[in-house]
Design an enzyme around this catalytic site. Structure first.
Site, short mmCIF file in Angstrom:
data_model
loop_
_atom_site.label_atom_id
_atom_site.label_comp_id
_atom_site.label_asym_id
_atom_site.label_seq_id
_atom_site.Cartn_x
_atom_site.Cartn_y
_atom_site.Cartn_z
N ASP A 67 0.82 -1.21 0.00
CA ASP A 67 0.00 0.00 0.00
C ASP A 67 0.85 1.27 0.00
OD1 ASP A 67 0.93 -0.45 2.59
OD2 ASP A 67 -1.04 -0.78 3.46
N ASN A 136 -7.30 -2.87 14.44
CA ASN A 136 -8.71 -3.16 14.15
C ASN A 136 -8.86 -4.34 13.19
OD1 ASN A 136 -7.82 -2.11 11.77
ND2 ASN A 136 -9.22 -0.36 11.72
N HIS A 138 -7.14 -4.79 10.33
CA HIS A 138 -6.91 -4.55 8.91
C HIS A 138 -5.62 -5.20 8.42
CE1 HIS A 138 -4.76 -0.43 9.74
NE2 HIS A 138 -3.84 -1.29 9.35
N GLU A 143 -9.73 -1.85 5.57
CA GLU A 143 -10.34 -1.56 6.86
C GLU A 143 -11.60 -2.40 7.08
OE1 GLU A 143 -8.67 0.08 8.85
OE2 GLU A 143 -8.08 2.09 8.21
C1 GLP Z 1 -0.51 0.21 8.70
C2 GLP Z 1 -0.30 -0.48 7.34
C3 GLP Z 1 -0.35 -1.96 7.50
C4 GLP Z 1 0.37 -2.32 8.78
C5 GLP Z 1 -0.49 -1.90 9.95
C6 GLP Z 1 0.15 -2.12 11.31
O1 GLP Z 1 -1.36 1.28 8.67
N1 GLP Z 1 -1.11 -0.09 6.26
O2 GLP Z 1 0.22 -2.58 6.35
O3 GLP Z 1 0.54 -3.70 8.84
O4 GLP Z 1 -0.98 -0.60 9.77
O5 GLP Z 1 1.17 -1.18 11.54
P1 GLP Z 1 2.20 -1.27 12.75
O6 GLP Z 1 3.14 -2.37 12.41
O7 GLP Z 1 2.88 0.06 12.76
O8 GLP Z 1 1.42 -1.55 13.97
#
Ligand code: GLP
Length: 261
Positions: A67, A136, A138, A143
């Site tokens: 992404d 959450n 995702h 989402e």
């Molecule tokens: C982000 C990304 C995800 C990531 C998730 C967790 O917003 N889009 O690909 O896996 O949220 O992030 P973190 O590892 O900082 O908790």
């Protein structure tokens, strides 16, 4: 799902890096799906260490990131492209023609999503997709309540996600509200999925993903439908799993070729 519960984040990242190493050693031109986020920082550091000290050759892989924020380019500090340059592409000196992220600055975002799907298909599909997990539930930026059959698309980020990522932008108000993300359907087509989740704030989402119903309320629960998913956790992220004893039993009794040693 293959559940691997490690004693610490460091041990989890070492194990996850060995999963990648096994894939790349078996197929040096493997196509990797890559993720960003705080979870991935130590994991990439371990891969870079293995490349330097253990002759893990990552120079022939092709990569596709999950992404990117809409409106941010590689020169923006908060972009996922900048994150990947800092933690992975740069330290490894990868051939940039082999690394791909969706272009959040494309003039036609929907055309960019279609083109991204075509680029993945032209590369032969993804051999190993690395994922983090949102609090959450995702994956990528898919989402809750989004389609479980989705392909690369433009997403509106949830308020919860804006707050979770606020630290990277000096406050939630500055986090871009839109992103391009591989869809859940895109992710499910990878031949092997490797998901990393660490910390108590992920425990609820982990339990919903592994043991909850398959529901768009927890997009990661769609991974229950995938035949080959490896989940690497630390103890606290695993704390809400009801069948933890069973996962440990399975892990202790794996056949030698099923272990990532
Ligand atoms: C982000 C990304 C995800 C990531 C998730 C967790 O917003 N889009 O690909 O896996 O949220 O992030 P973190 O590892 O900082 O908790």
């Amino acid at each position: 799902m293959e559940l691997l519960v490690e004693s610490s984040v460091e041990a989890g990242c070492r194990l996850a890096a060995r999963v990648v190493a096994r894939q790349v050693r078996a197929k040096p031109e493997a196509v990797l799906g890559l993720a960003t986020g705080r979870t991935q920082v130590l994991f990439y550091r371990e891969l870079v260490r293995m490349a330097r000290e253990e002759e893990l050759d990552l120079r022939r892989v092709t990569s596709f990131n999950l992404d990117e924020y809409v409106g941010l380019g590689p020169e923006d500090e908060g972009s996922f492209h900048a994150f990947m340059e800092e933690h992975f592409f740069g330290p490894l000196g990868l051939d940039r023609s082999r690394v791909h992220l969706p272009d959040g600055c494309a003039p036609d975002l929907q055309a960019e999503c279609l083109a991204y799907e075509r680029r993945i298909a032209a590369a032969g599909g993804i051999d190993l997709q690395v994922l983090g997990l949102g609090r959450n539930g995702h994956i990528g930026f898919n989402e809750p309540t989004g389609s479980l059959g989705s392909r690369t698309w433009v997403k509106v980020l949830s308020e919860e996600t804006l707050h979770a990522n606020a630290a990277d932008f000096g406050g939630a108000a500055h986090v871009p509200r839109h992103a391009l993300s591989m869809g859940v359907g895109t992710i499910l087509e990878a031949r092997h999925v490797l998901l990393l989740a660490f910390g108590a704030e992920k425990a609820h989402a982990v339990a919903a993903m592994v043991e909850g119903p398959v529901t768009s309320l927890c997009p990661a629960s769609a991974l229950q439908l995938h035949p080959r998913v490896t989940v690497v956790l630390d103890e606290v992220a695993a704390a809400e799993l009801q069948q933890l004893g069973h996962y440990r039993w399975v892990e202790a009794n794996r056949l030698p070729w099923q272990r990532y040693e």
